[in-house]
Enzyme design. Structure first.
Site, PDB file in Angstrom:
ATOM      1  N   LEU A 264      75.824  39.811 -15.516  1.00 58.96           N
ATOM      2  CA  LEU A 264      76.855  39.564 -16.725  1.00 58.96           C
ATOM      3  C   LEU A 264      76.326  38.700 -18.355  1.00 58.96           C
ATOM      4  O   LEU A 264      77.173  38.857 -19.192  1.00 58.96           O
ATOM      5  CB  LEU A 264      78.019  39.367 -16.302  1.00 58.96           C
ATOM      6  CG  LEU A 264      79.323  39.356 -17.643  1.00 58.96           C
ATOM      7  CD1 LEU A 264      79.194  41.110 -17.828  1.00 58.96           C
ATOM      8  CD2 LEU A 264      80.971  38.806 -16.761  1.00 58.96           C
ATOM      9  N   TYR A 265      76.140  37.636 -17.936  1.00 60.23           N
ATOM     10  CA  TYR A 265      75.629  36.496 -18.925  1.00 60.23           C
ATOM     11  C   TYR A 265      74.570  37.466 -19.933  1.00 60.23           C
ATOM     12  O   TYR A 265      73.978  38.002 -21.058  1.00 60.23           O
ATOM     13  CB  TYR A 265      74.312  35.835 -18.495  1.00 60.23           C
ATOM     14  CG  TYR A 265      73.999  35.076 -19.722  1.00 60.23           C
ATOM     15  CD1 TYR A 265      74.422  34.101 -20.483  1.00 60.23           C
ATOM     16  CD2 TYR A 265      72.697  34.612 -19.161  1.00 60.23           C
ATOM     17  CE1 TYR A 265      73.997  33.742 -22.021  1.00 60.23           C
ATOM     18  CE2 TYR A 265      72.043  33.992 -20.690  1.00 60.23           C
ATOM     19  CZ  TYR A 265      72.893  33.443 -21.818  1.00 60.23           C
ATOM     20  OH  TYR A 265      71.571  33.292 -22.679  1.00 60.23           O
ATOM     21  N   ALA A 266      73.588  38.101 -18.704  1.00 54.96           N
ATOM     22  CA  ALA A 266      72.310  39.404 -19.512  1.00 54.96           C
ATOM     23  C   ALA A 266      73.274  40.313 -19.874  1.00 54.96           C
ATOM     24  O   ALA A 266      72.496  41.212 -21.230  1.00 54.96           O
ATOM     25  CB  ALA A 266      71.283  39.635 -18.799  1.00 54.96           C
ATOM     26  N   THR A 268      75.868  40.411 -21.418  1.00 55.45           N
ATOM     27  CA  THR A 268      76.622  40.384 -22.918  1.00 55.45           C
ATOM     28  C   THR A 268      75.726  40.329 -23.828  1.00 55.45           C
ATOM     29  O   THR A 268      76.137  40.450 -25.387  1.00 55.45           O
ATOM     30  CB  THR A 268      77.531  38.989 -22.478  1.00 55.45           C
ATOM     31  OG1 THR A 268      76.248  37.847 -22.409  1.00 55.45           O
ATOM     32  CG2 THR A 268      78.358  39.092 -21.485  1.00 55.45           C
ATOM     33  N   LYS A 269      74.299  39.428 -23.700  1.00 54.56           N
ATOM     34  CA  LYS A 269      73.124  39.279 -24.906  1.00 54.56           C
ATOM     35  C   LYS A 269      72.921  40.803 -25.065  1.00 54.56           C
ATOM     36  O   LYS A 269      72.708  40.733 -26.361  1.00 54.56           O
ATOM     37  CB  LYS A 269      72.440  38.459 -24.762  1.00 54.56           C
ATOM     38  CG  LYS A 269      72.979  36.862 -23.798  1.00 54.56           C
ATOM     39  CD  LYS A 269      72.673  36.492 -25.554  1.00 54.56           C
ATOM     40  CE  LYS A 269      73.655  34.935 -25.552  1.00 54.56           C
ATOM     41  NZ  LYS A 269      73.801  34.313 -27.142  1.00 54.56           N
TER      42      LYS A 269
END
Length: 453
Positions: A264-266, A268-269
């Site tokens: 999910l971090y990836a 969002t980026k």
């Protein structure tokens, strides 16, 4: 050295409330007793009671209307408990003294200097970038919400370091549009170095909302304010090598597709990169994104492998070393903080002015994306061996299969574009960088052993 931070708000304890004893039985009054007591309340008594009650309430209302209203409490920002593991009340902002500190910190001291708002200033990269800018004569103002994703005491220590360097860090959140507008009212920033974000790949499985709140909503809020101010600032912001996700082609190039995120971090980026394109195209904002590759070094993040490996080696704890399918090697393109800082400053220095005014685009604006890596991937097992050598302690290793928690098996940066456009050329090998980190770590967490380094 103690690095404990006292809780900001004490909790209420229900066990301190006095409750009636349960040792005896409660007997309700008999009906005859109640009837006997009601006989004393004849109609005359009830009329007197009603009259006195009315007079008492009238007196309270009279004094309430005459008394002046209390002044409103100082404005404070309360971070939502839905986005972090606990809420944090930051210091109040506004007022003449506060504005004086903001102007002083952002004051440019060189003829060609920049005036830079650094978000996430008390973070790992934010602290190093802020100090580097300040030392060369740029005006720097920090902004950080000091969330508790990792040890707040470390962030406060970084803040103290920034204070000594002359960088004022405003405590607040990038989602607070009023605060951002106020900062731009006080200072006409030429640039924004946007480093504030919810970091970490694995934590997204525990608290996904924090990534949406900080990385997407916060980024949009910042861009909304930047598009509306006049003049618009140029923006440099931190993307991530995580956007390459499940790519198997190496080294990773800015031209590669980034539509298979592994976390999910990836995601969002990746979303931020698309959002940046939209604001550049519609509003004329000059925007440069930097894809960081596993940044490490002094004052680093405790959730990174090199950091907690060091901690666990010294404590004699077992360390899990991941391996890929079929015993495949897990490797990272470890990039030393000083090299990344040089890339950040080069991106700021080469950023062209935004072209919008009042939120309206006047012409084509600059839009860039760069890899900032070391372009020399190193197996995680070798990272551990180097730490063993530097600490002179043998690690207790346990090789385990890599779980599906958002991590990828390898990263490898193609930095030819950054070299061409920014003059970016990393010079620090992993062992040299780790030696500097270990020296800082021992000095920070165990000052008694500092003399050995």
């Amino acid at each position: 050295m103690s690095h404990q931070l006292k809780p900001i708000v004490s909790s209420l304890h229900l066990d301190n409330i006095l409750l009636p004893s349960a040792s005896g039985k409660f007997k309700p009054p008999s009906s005859s007793y109640i009837i006997h007591r009601l006989r004393f309340f004849n109609s005359s008594s009830l009329q007197k009671l009603t009259l006195w009650s009315f007079l008492f309430l009238a007196a309270i209302l009279f004094f309430f209307l005459l008394s002046p209203p209390s002044p409103p409490p100082p404005r404070r920002y309360l971070q939502s408990t839905t986005t972090t593991t606990s809420s944090i009340i930051t210091s109040s902002w506004g007022g003449s003294d506060w504005e004086r500190r903001v102007r002083s910190s952002a004051h440019v001291r060189s003829k060609t200097g920049l005036s830079v708002l650094v978000t996430g200033a008390a973070g790992f990269v934010g602290t190093h970038v802020s100090i580097a800018l300040k030392r060369r004569g740029d005006g720097v103002l920090g902004l950080d919400n000091f969330n508790n994703y990792y040890d707040i005491a470390l962030k406060m220590s970084r803040k103290s370091l920034l204070d000594r360097t002359g960088v004022f860090v405003v405590e607040g959140d990038i989602n607070d549009a009023d605060l951002l507008r106020k900062l731009f009212d006080v200072v006409a920033f030429t640039h924004v170095m946007h480093l504030a974000a919810q970091a970490g790949v694995r934590y997204a499985m525990q608290n996904p909302n924090s990534y949406i709140h900080s990385n997407i909503a916060g980024f949009v809020n910042l861009l909304e304010v930047c598009k509306s101010v006049n003049p618009q600032p140029a923006i440099v912001w931190a993307s991530s090598s995580s956007v390459y996700g499940l790519n198997s082609k190496v080294p990773f190039s800015e031209k590669d597709r980034t539509d298979h995120p592994a976390s999910l971090y990836a995601a969002t980026k990746k979303a931020d990169e698309a959002i940046a394109h939209a604001y550049n195209y519609i509003h004329g904002l000059s925007i440069t994104g930097l894809r960081f590759f596993t940044v490490y070094g002094p004052w680093g993040r405790p959730d990174m492998a090199y950091f907690f490996f060091t901690k666990d080696i010294l404590k004699g704890k077992e360390i899990s070393v991941f391996e890929g399918p079929n015993h495949g090697t897990v490797a990272r393109d470890f990039t030393y903080i000083d090299d990344v800082v040089k890339g950040c400053l080069a991106a700021l220095d080469t950023a062209k002015k935004s072209t919008g005014s009042g939120g309206k685009k006047k012409g084509a604006a600059q839009l860039r994306i760069f890899n900032l890596g070391n372009t020399k991937p190193v197996p995680v097992s070798k990272l551990l061996s180097i730490l063993e050598k530097l600490l002179k302690v043998k690690a207790k290793r346990k090789v385990v299969s890599m779980p599906r928690n958002g991590d990828v098996q390898f990263t490898h940066a193609n930095i030819s574009l950054a070299y061409k456009e920014l003059g970016y050329k990393p010079t620090t090998d992993l062992e040299t960088g780790l030696k500097k980190f270990v020296k800082w770590y021992v000095g920070y967490y165990d000052p008694k052993k500092k003399s050995a380094w």
